[in-house]
Write an enzyme that holds these catalytic residues in place. Structure first.
Site, mmCIF file in Angstrom:
data_model
loop_
_atom_site.group_PDB
_atom_site.id
_atom_site.type_symbol
_atom_site.label_atom_id
_atom_site.label_comp_id
_atom_site.label_asym_id
_atom_site.label_seq_id
_atom_site.Cartn_x
_atom_site.Cartn_y
_atom_site.Cartn_z
ATOM 1 C CB SER A 90 -0.968 0.131 1.186
ATOM 2 O OG SER A 90 -0.254 0.085 2.319
ATOM 3 C CG ASP A 108 3.260 -1.116 2.733
ATOM 4 O OD1 ASP A 108 3.155 -0.832 4.151
ATOM 5 O OD2 ASP A 108 2.436 -1.873 2.218
ATOM 6 N N GLY A 109 5.198 2.663 1.083
ATOM 7 C CA GLY A 109 6.435 3.452 0.158
ATOM 8 C C GLY A 109 6.438 2.917 -1.288
ATOM 9 C CB SER A 113 3.771 5.873 -4.915
ATOM 10 O OG SER A 113 2.534 5.548 -4.872
ATOM 11 C CG ASP A 130 15.269 4.957 5.673
ATOM 12 O OD1 ASP A 130 14.402 3.885 5.868
ATOM 13 O OD2 ASP A 130 14.933 5.957 5.510
ATOM 14 N N GLY A 143 -45.068 -16.517 -12.324
ATOM 15 C CA GLY A 143 -45.779 -15.344 -11.876
ATOM 16 C C GLY A 143 -45.765 -15.501 -10.325
ATOM 17 C CG LEU A 144 -46.333 -11.622 -8.401
ATOM 18 C CD1 LEU A 144 -47.276 -10.539 -7.754
ATOM 19 C CD2 LEU A 144 -44.799 -11.727 -7.604
ATOM 20 N N GLY A 198 -49.806 -17.041 -5.418
ATOM 21 C CA GLY A 198 -51.174 -16.481 -5.540
ATOM 22 C C GLY A 198 -51.921 -15.826 -6.737
ATOM 23 C CB SER A 258 -39.692 -19.437 -12.179
ATOM 24 O OG SER A 258 -40.616 -19.294 -12.897
#
Lengths: 301, 608
Positions: free
Chosen positions: B14, B17-18, B20, B152, B449-450, B452, B523
């Protein structure tokens, strides 16, 4: 940055693979031809990819009407030479409204005459994939771009929602409102492009070679006065300077650099010793720090 | 074997951590950045930056998107080119470190030969280090270089360096990582990055740049040569299979096999733009002319006969899940490898991998950034080989069939034996014969379908009517099947998908037996119904939407479900807690408030 024939061969094969994938996986692809050196390489690679068959897609040029005259001449010459179908599109509305590089500001001009024009042309012809010559080394938002880069409705780029791209398994599937931008030169550098041109003796535009040209100074930038539409200050007269161009675009927005590199060998040599990143000569990119990202989000290449 | 002129590296760790700073320094010190960009990094400063003006803020060279600059983190993978001193090109994929971007790291690692893993030596080892090691091993990165940064700040203490190295050992052994090295560095000051530091006399190993340059591809032990067919090139007197050699090398005269079909031929010509070539090595884009000119299409794979892959249609695979919408067991996806694409179903999730400690955890689904082992069945045979043997022939992506996004990254562990042990037997008495004996056309009516909406009532009335007409039929009722065949399933998205799959498969058997089948099943998901449709021949599958407004279904409430849902006892009731996706193009839409007899007649007309 160094470049060798072995590196170029590896880059070439990758690009050919991407071009073949595009031709096979999309219904109606098009090659964006911007007349510059990257387009010259792209066209060469496309001819290689499908040899001995014909190029399976046309070339499209977005003409803002402000290109260098030598660009237009070269464009037509290349289409003739290779027998490629060339489509040219200009944003007629923009033209009618009188949008020029001088009266609207560079970024609005670019939006109307390049970005909107491109969207119009893609919609008009129903192209589902547009192949461009952008490279990741050009600019930092481009360093993040995929090889196959999806555009949402209205050709918008969403940099936060890019499709994951793994291995060499590309996902070319699109929903009906999406289109694809394809970048076969993603991993090339500017020097690779020149070395490749040199190695294969690929024709490039004469504007890349140093010659005495009529220029005026705009700030630190050297602008070539290509025709009498360019507004000069009172009493201002173009002077002749030995210049060449590192990138090509609309002549009022593309600065030249003083140079003695008049041959391909000399240009390659100069690029190897170069001290400026190439887009520094493009006036439109410097408007804002993140301007390329902004333009790309709106649909710019 | 020729050496590779372009090699790929993934950098992970990341920002803290240095990373870049390290990449920026590598680029500048190998002269891989334009000078004006370097000059800008000397003068431009971020708010709060502590780097003195005039010195290079290396991290400015690698920042990408606006959103990333705002947050000071890397979200997406960035790609950069660097020159190695030996003339090779290094392509760096700069991967984000945070856990929520695990998938981006998998993307960056997918092509990498080498990984540079940044570890902050001033901290105890963080869980992310183990996560990174796991992903790097899984994605097949050949060489891992652990760069222990910020030495360092610890006065280049050898004991501190060795203690961190030691702490990674158990994980390295557990994961079976064999090419790993450790280098003490300071990205900020530059020790052991490109120049050997005189402050680490105890470090006898290479600098980071030397370690990178020391990598060369291992000789491949297998004789396999492989090229995926991307496109067929046709010109006068020319028909060539175009593709890129992904493995091994081909020569004119080689005996090859076209997979998965197993046709054999000989390479008559290998052509490139510049002319005919005798050999094509891995990485080369070519066109291949075969003798005889056997049938081959895009998506096929050409391999040399010796050592060729056995195509299969069932595989065990690792998968990294990439999508916000989770992996659904028994759902159909597109599986892609190179130019090959087939529909595929995830038939089992064996386990989820705990990437911190390597534990196998049971899972019914995989969420974004999770890694698991799955079983996948493809609709057709594909020539995939174990990823561990070859990355190009062992990788695949899974693509969602609706969003068409890339949702999973797969790595084949092995083909499942069932695939080769099961051969479909073709019987002489066919579906058509069976149906003709009954004087009917075998079809399936899918009532969706639903709850009911009136599906069961309609199914019952329709079957009585068909019986009266002398037709042989059978009703597959969702509720009834849940008492037996599907009693192990609940009502989550995944279970509903499996429910639909089983009912569709049973329906297919019954259609094959020559019957008229009536399915009454809620379904709710379009994708599951579409998958069911694909099991049937054109015209066999009749999708009928029984369209009844939710309020009326709730009023009827024959099973008391809506009341329960209202009381909060039923979270997944379709139309209440879970969405119902109406069919886009059903063969028939019935108004569920209409007279039963009217709807039955409509159904009979559609059937007979």
């Amino acid at each position: 940055m160094k470049s060798t024939p072995e590196i170029l061969e590896a880059l070439e094969s990758e690009s050919i693979e991407i071009l073949r994938e595009t031709a096979a996986a999309f219904k109606n692809p098009v090659l964006l031809y911007s007349i510059g050196k990257d387009s010259s390489v792209l066209l060469h690679l496309a001819r290689k990819a499908f040899h001995p068959a014909q190029l399976p897609f046309p070339m499209l040029h977005i003409d803002t009407t402000w290109k260098f005259r030598e660009m237009i001449a070269f464009r037509d010459q290349m289409a003739d030479l290779y027998g490629v179908r060339l489509l040219v599109h200009t944003n007629a509305e923009g033209l009618r409204e009188g949008v020029t590089p001088f009266n609207t500001g560079a970024s609005e001009y670019t939006r109307v005459m390049k970005t909107v024009a491109l969207r119009q042309a893609l919609d008009r012809h129903g192209f589902d994939a547009a192949i461009g010559g952008s490279r990741r080394d050009e600019e930092r938002s481009r360093a993040k771009e995929r090889v196959f880069s999806v555009r949402e409705a209205g050709h918008r780029w969403d940099p936060r929602q890019q499709r994951p791209e793994l291995w060499r398994t590309y996902n070319p599937r699109l929903r009906p409102d999406q289109t694809m931008r394809v970048f076969p030169l993603s991993d090339w550098t500017e020097l690779d492009v020149w070395q490749y041109i040199h190695l294969h003796r690929i024709p490039v535009n004469p504007l890349y070679f140093a010659r005495e040209r009529p220029i005026v100074w705009r700030g630190h930038q050297l602008i070539m006065v290509d025709d009498d539409r360019y507004p000069l200050g009172p009493g201002e007269k173009p002077e002749l300077r030995r210049i060449r161009f590192r990138t090509l675009g609309c002549y009022p927005l593309t600065a030249g650099v003083e140079s003695d590199a008049a041959t391909l060998e000399e240009v390659v040599d100069e690029v190897m010793r170069v001290t400026l990143s190439e887009r520094a000569t493009r006036l439109i990119d410097g408007d804002r720090e993140d301007s390329m990202e902004k333009k790309k989000i709106e649909g710019y290449f | 074997m020729h050496s590779r002129p372009v090699i790929r590296l993934v950098a992970c760790g990341s920002v803290d951590d240095g990373k870049s700073t390290l990449i920026g320094r590598l680029l500048v010190e190998t002269d891989s950045v334009p000078h004006d960009t370097v000059a800008a990094a000397r003068s431009v400063r971020r708010a709060g930056s502590l780097i003195p003006p005039g010195e290079i803020d290396y991290s400015l060279l690698t920042d990408g998107l606006e959103a990333e600059r705002e947050q000071g983190i890397t979200i997406d993978v960035a790609y950069r080119s660097m020159s190695l001193l030996d003339g090779r090109r290094l392509l760096i994929a700069d991967a984000p470190g945070h856990e929520q971007y695990t998938r981006n790291m998998a993307v960056a690692a997918s092509r990498a030969d080498i990984a540079v893993m940044l570890v902050d030596a001033t901290h105890p080892l963080r869980p992310q280090t183990f996560r990174h090691l796991t992903i790097l091993k899984l994605m097949g990165v050949d060489q891992i270089i652990v760069a222990l940064n910020k030495l360092d700040a610890l006065n280049f203490d050898q004991a501190a360096f060795e203690s961190v190295c030691r702490d990674t050992r158990p994980a390295v052994e557990r994961l079976g990582i064999d090419r790993i090295s450790y280098i003490p560095i300071s990205a900020l000051v530059g020790d052991n990055v490109t120049a050997k530091s005189d402050r680490t006399p105890w470090h006898t190993g290479p600098t980071l740049l030397e370690a990178i340059q020391g990598w060369h591809p291992l000789q491949s032990g297998s004789s396999r040569a492989r090229m995926g067919v991307q496109i067929i090139l046709r010109a006068e007197n020319f028909r060539g299979l175009a593709g890129t050699v992904s493995d091994g090398s081909f020569a004119v005269g080689d005996e090859v096999v076209i997979l998965p079909g197993l046709n054999r031929a000989r390479i008559a010509r290998l052509t490139a733009f510049d002319g005919e070539i005798a050999h094509a090595h891995a990485g080369k884009a070519v066109a291949m002319v075969l003798e005889p000119d056997v049938d081959a299409t895009r998506g096929d794979v050409v391999e040399r006969v010796d050592g060729c892959t056995t195509p299969a249609d069932r595989f065990a695979a690792h998968v990294v899940w990439l999508s916000e919408s989770e992996l659904i067991h028994s759902r159909s996806y597109y599986l892609l490898n190179g130019s090959t694409m087939v529909p595929a179903t995830v038939t089992a999730i064996r386990h989820r991998l705990n990437i911190r400690n390597g534990d196998h955890e049971s899972a019914r689904t995989l969420k974004i950034n999770e890694i698991g082992v799955i079983e996948v069945a493809t609709d057709a045979r594909v020539a995939l080989a174990p990823y561990g043997e070859n990355r190009n022939s062992g990788n695949f992506i899974l693509v969602d069939r609706v969003s068409l996004n890339t949702v999973g990254a797969g790595m084949v562990i092995h083909a499942l034996r069932r695939a080769t042990n099961i051969t479909e037997h073709h019987y002489a008495v066919t579906k058509a014969v069976r149906a003709a004996q009954k004087h009917q056309r075998a079809r399936l009516v899918w009532l969706t379908g639903l709850s009911g909406s009136g599906k069961s009532t309609l199914a019952d009335a329709l079957e009585r009517r068909l019986y009266g007409l002398g037709l042989h039929s059978y009703v597959l009722d969702g509720d009834n099947l849940r008492l037996g065949l599907n009693k192990d399933l609940g009502f989550t998205k995944e279970d509903r998908a499996e429910n639909v799959r089983r009912v569709a498969e049973v329906g297919r058997l019954m259609v094959d037996a020559g019957l008229v089948v009536i399915v009454a099943l809620v379904s709710p998901f379009a994708i599951d119904r579409n998958h069911a449709r694909e099991l049937f021949e054109e015209g066999e599958f009749i999708e009928v939407w029984v369209k009844t407004p939710t309020e009326i279904c709730a009023q009827r409430d024959p099973k008391g479900l809506y009341r329960k849902a209202k009381a909060g006892l039923l979270p997944n009731l379709t139309g209440v807690g879970q969405e119902y996706e109406p069919p886009a193009n059903p063969e028939l839409v019935l108004d569920g408030t209409e007279e039963i007899a009217v709807n039955v007649e409509k159904l009979v007309r559609a059937l007979v």
